[in-house]
Design an enzyme around this catalytic site. Structure first.
Site, PDB file in Angstrom:
ATOM      1  N   ALA A  49       1.009  -1.664  -0.216  1.00 45.86           N
ATOM      2  CA  ALA A  49      -0.104   0.314   0.336  1.00 45.86           C
ATOM      3  C   ALA A  49       0.655   1.033   0.114  1.00 45.86           C
ATOM      4  CB  ALA A  49      -1.015  -0.027   0.780  1.00 45.86           C
ATOM      5  N   SER A  52       1.142   3.653  -2.799  1.00 43.70           N
ATOM      6  CA  SER A  52       0.215   4.185  -3.451  1.00 43.70           C
ATOM      7  C   SER A  52      -0.535   5.060  -2.365  1.00 43.70           C
ATOM      8  CB  SER A  52      -1.429   3.648  -3.635  1.00 43.70           C
ATOM      9  OG  SER A  52      -1.196   2.881  -4.467  1.00 43.70           O
ATOM     10  N   THR A  53       0.129   6.107  -1.667  1.00 42.02           N
ATOM     11  CA  THR A  53      -0.248   6.534  -0.721  1.00 42.02           C
ATOM     12  C   THR A  53      -0.107   8.448  -0.866  1.00 42.02           C
ATOM     13  OG1 THR A  53       2.464   6.764   0.762  1.00 42.02           O
ATOM     14  CG2 THR A  53       0.818   5.133   1.881  1.00 42.02           C
ATOM     15  N   PRO A  58      -4.908   5.797   1.776  1.00 40.29           N
ATOM     16  CA  PRO A  58      -4.035   5.447   2.736  1.00 40.29           C
ATOM     17  C   PRO A  58      -3.471   3.952   3.120  1.00 40.29           C
ATOM     18  CG  PRO A  58      -5.923   5.513   3.294  1.00 40.29           C
ATOM     19  CD  PRO A  58      -6.027   6.121   2.196  1.00 40.29           C
ATOM     20  N   ASP A  59      -2.531   3.688   3.634  1.00 41.17           N
ATOM     21  CA  ASP A  59      -1.222   2.721   3.415  1.00 41.17           C
ATOM     22  C   ASP A  59      -2.489   2.032   5.231  1.00 41.17           C
ATOM     23  OD1 ASP A  59      -0.668   3.441   5.879  1.00 41.17           O
ATOM     24  OD2 ASP A  59       1.126   3.771   5.386  1.00 41.17           O
ATOM     25  N   PHE A  60      -2.204   0.364   5.709  1.00 44.42           N
ATOM     26  CA  PHE A  60      -3.052  -0.121   6.100  1.00 44.42           C
ATOM     27  C   PHE A  60      -2.355   0.002   7.957  1.00 44.42           C
ATOM     28  CE2 PHE A  60      -3.495  -2.220   2.413  1.00 44.42           C
ATOM     29  CZ  PHE A  60      -4.636  -2.853   2.935  1.00 44.42           C
ATOM     30  N   ARG A  61      -1.109   0.575   8.497  1.00 43.34           N
ATOM     31  CA  ARG A  61      -0.840   0.510   9.582  1.00 43.34           C
ATOM     32  C   ARG A  61      -0.154   1.961   9.988  1.00 43.34           C
ATOM     33  NH1 ARG A  61      -0.304  -4.630   7.095  1.00 43.34           N
ATOM     34  NH2 ARG A  61      -0.737  -6.765   8.007  1.00 43.34           N
ATOM     35  N   GLN A 131       0.113  -6.323  -3.462  1.00 39.27           N
ATOM     36  CA  GLN A 131      -1.524  -6.791  -2.070  1.00 39.27           C
ATOM     37  C   GLN A 131      -1.879  -5.567  -2.284  1.00 39.27           C
ATOM     38  OE1 GLN A 131       0.880  -7.624   1.652  1.00 39.27           O
ATOM     39  NE2 GLN A 131       2.031  -6.538   0.803  1.00 39.27           N
ATOM     40  N   ASN A 132      -2.492  -4.657  -3.467  1.00 39.76           N
ATOM     41  CA  ASN A 132      -3.420  -3.576  -3.603  1.00 39.76           C
ATOM     42  C   ASN A 132      -3.964  -4.191  -3.839  1.00 39.76           C
ATOM     43  OD1 ASN A 132      -0.993  -2.453  -2.127  1.00 39.76           O
ATOM     44  ND2 ASN A 132      -0.232  -1.471  -4.089  1.00 39.76           N
ATOM     45  N   ILE A 133      -5.353  -3.547  -3.937  1.00 39.22           N
ATOM     46  CA  ILE A 133      -6.904  -3.488  -4.626  1.00 39.22           C
ATOM     47  C   ILE A 133      -7.329  -1.918  -5.049  1.00 39.22           C
ATOM     48  CG2 ILE A 133      -7.046  -5.638  -3.760  1.00 39.22           C
ATOM     49  CD1 ILE A 133      -9.683  -3.996  -2.150  1.00 39.22           C
ATOM     50  N   ASP A 134      -5.861  -1.444  -4.876  1.00 40.22           N
ATOM     51  CA  ASP A 134      -6.463   0.244  -5.659  1.00 40.22           C
ATOM     52  C   ASP A 134      -6.619   0.382  -6.730  1.00 40.22           C
ATOM     53  OD1 ASP A 134      -4.187   0.029  -6.151  1.00 40.22           O
ATOM     54  OD2 ASP A 134      -3.125   1.151  -4.666  1.00 40.22           O
ATOM     55  N   HIS A 139      -4.167  -5.043 -12.890  1.00 39.67           N
ATOM     56  CA  HIS A 139      -3.721  -6.857 -11.781  1.00 39.67           C
ATOM     57  C   HIS A 139      -5.175  -7.115 -11.741  1.00 39.67           C
ATOM     58  CE1 HIS A 139      -4.489  -4.400  -8.196  1.00 39.67           C
ATOM     59  NE2 HIS A 139      -4.873  -5.484  -7.191  1.00 39.67           N
ATOM     60  N   CYS A 168     -23.192  -9.694  -3.807  1.00 40.01           N
ATOM     61  CA  CYS A 168     -21.918 -11.150  -4.323  1.00 40.01           C
ATOM     62  C   CYS A 168     -20.818  -9.311  -4.565  1.00 40.01           C
ATOM     63  CB  CYS A 168     -22.365 -10.002  -5.699  1.00 40.01           C
ATOM     64  SG  CYS A 168     -23.629 -11.358  -6.684  1.00 40.01           S
ATOM     65  N   ASN A 230      11.250   1.758   1.645  1.00 39.94           N
ATOM     66  CA  ASN A 230      10.260   1.771   2.596  1.00 39.94           C
ATOM     67  C   ASN A 230      10.798   3.124   3.233  1.00 39.94           C
ATOM     68  OD1 ASN A 230       7.664   0.921   2.544  1.00 39.94           O
ATOM     69  ND2 ASN A 230       8.722  -0.090   4.964  1.00 39.94           N
ATOM     70  N   GLU A 232      10.219   2.260   6.504  1.00 42.36           N
ATOM     71  CA  GLU A 232      11.068   2.019   7.643  1.00 42.36           C
ATOM     72  C   GLU A 232      11.857   0.346   7.264  1.00 42.36           C
ATOM     73  OE1 GLU A 232       8.801   1.888  10.938  1.00 42.36           O
ATOM     74  OE2 GLU A 232       7.040   0.293   9.461  1.00 42.36           O
TER      75      GLU A 232
END
Length: 326
Positions: A49, A52-53, A58-61, A131-134, A139, A168, A230, A232
């Protein structure tokens, strides 16, 4: 098996004689020189994620701004429940609300997305694992859905199977995978063929905390350099996945701590691709803006008489200009 081999090799010094140092130096400059060499022909990107920020997603964590810190309005039992297939079957509303916020056409790809495309255009990208669905990578999209009822499974253009009343899931063509679901067979077959042939692994915008995605970094040959871009360092714990940036035995892992866009911009500069990347972003953004303006004008023309205000039509899918999944 790959993880254990890497673990014992790194921590106990076993098999050290087989470790081959491919980078002149453990730095971004060393990675750039390696990419320019004849040795680097197949690059795999693993992304999360964080790429894409800068597009506004937003990312997740991240504390305070991450998606998981801002889901109180959905009254979830735990943040990850919004992507849990069991919870979705009972309470689909939170996921649909989030899906509307991520619907295609509302965000532009980032510099990082276009850098990955540049790798593809230059014939260096083996595959991009995301891992993204944005939908900023091609993909998959939200353009089709299918019923989650085992007795149905048919695809629909909407989110409701009116025949059975079963909700659905908005799925991409290659499907969004919820927690509690199996990954598609193509994922495992691609891993088996791609990673042994990988010359360079670039990991961007991910904390590497979700399996089996995180363990993929141990699938490349022991001599393959691995670059992490990244904010971090991630995956530094030996019992999670084996990456070594700082010890005396470090020989192939490089961490460039920055935003994904800044990291890709700097790597492009070192490769002599900076102007090409900037021109690609400028050109593609102009195409997206033009498409948005055309869609808004078309929507305004369809407004019934007496309506003076028009908004862009976001109910129809818009072609994504990226082509990096393969």
């Amino acid at each position: 098996v790959d993880f254990l081999k890497n673990f014992f090799s790194r921590t106990l010094g076993l098999g050290g004689e087989s470790q081959q140092k491919s980078l002149e130096e453990l730095s971004l400059n060393g990675v750039a020189k390696y990419i320019q060499s004849e040795k680097c022909k197949n690059i795999i990107c693993m992304v999360g994620a964080g790429i894409s920020t800068s597009a506004g997603i937003p990312d997740f964590r991240s504390p305070g701004t991450g998606l998981y810190d801002n889901l109180q309005k959905y009254d979830l039992p735990y943040p990850e429940a919004i992507f849990d297939i069991g919870y979705f079957k009972e309470h689909p509303e939170p996921f649909f609300a989030l899906a509307r916020e991520l619907y295609p056409g509302q965000f532009k790809p980032t510099i990082c997305h276009y850098f990955i495309r540049l790798l593809k255009d230059k014939g260096l990208l083996k595959r991009c694992y995301t891992q993204n669905i944005d939908t900023l990578e091609p993909h998959g999209t939200f353009y089709t859905s299918h019923c989650i009822s085992a007795s149905c499974r048919q695809q629909y253009p909407t989110s409701l199977d009116e025949r059975s009343g079963v909700m659905c899931v908005w799925r991409p063509i290659k499907y969004i995978v919820f927690f509690g679901e199996s990954l598609p067979a193509r994922f495992f077959s691609s891993v088996q063929s791609d990673f042994p042939a990988c010359d360079l692994l670039i990991i961007m915008g991910t904390s590497l905390k979700v399996q089996p995605f995180a363990s993929l970094i141990s699938k490349v040959p022991s001599s393959t350099p691995r670059l992490l871009i990244n904010k971090e360092k991630a995956a530094c714990l030996a019992w999670v996945v084996a990456m070594d940036f700082d010890s005396e035995k470090a020989y192939r892992d490089v961490a460039y701590l920055a935003t994904c866009d800044d990291g890709c911009r700097k790597l492009a500069e070192l490769l002599g691709w900076k102007e090409e990347l900037e021109e690609m972003v400028k050109h593609e953004y102009a195409k997206i803006d033009s498409s948005s303006a055309t869609g808004a004008a078309s929507s305004q023309q369809r407004q019934p008489k007496g309506k003076t205000e028009a908004k862009a039509d976001t109910t129809k899918p818009r072609k994504n200009n990226l082509a990096i999944a393969e």
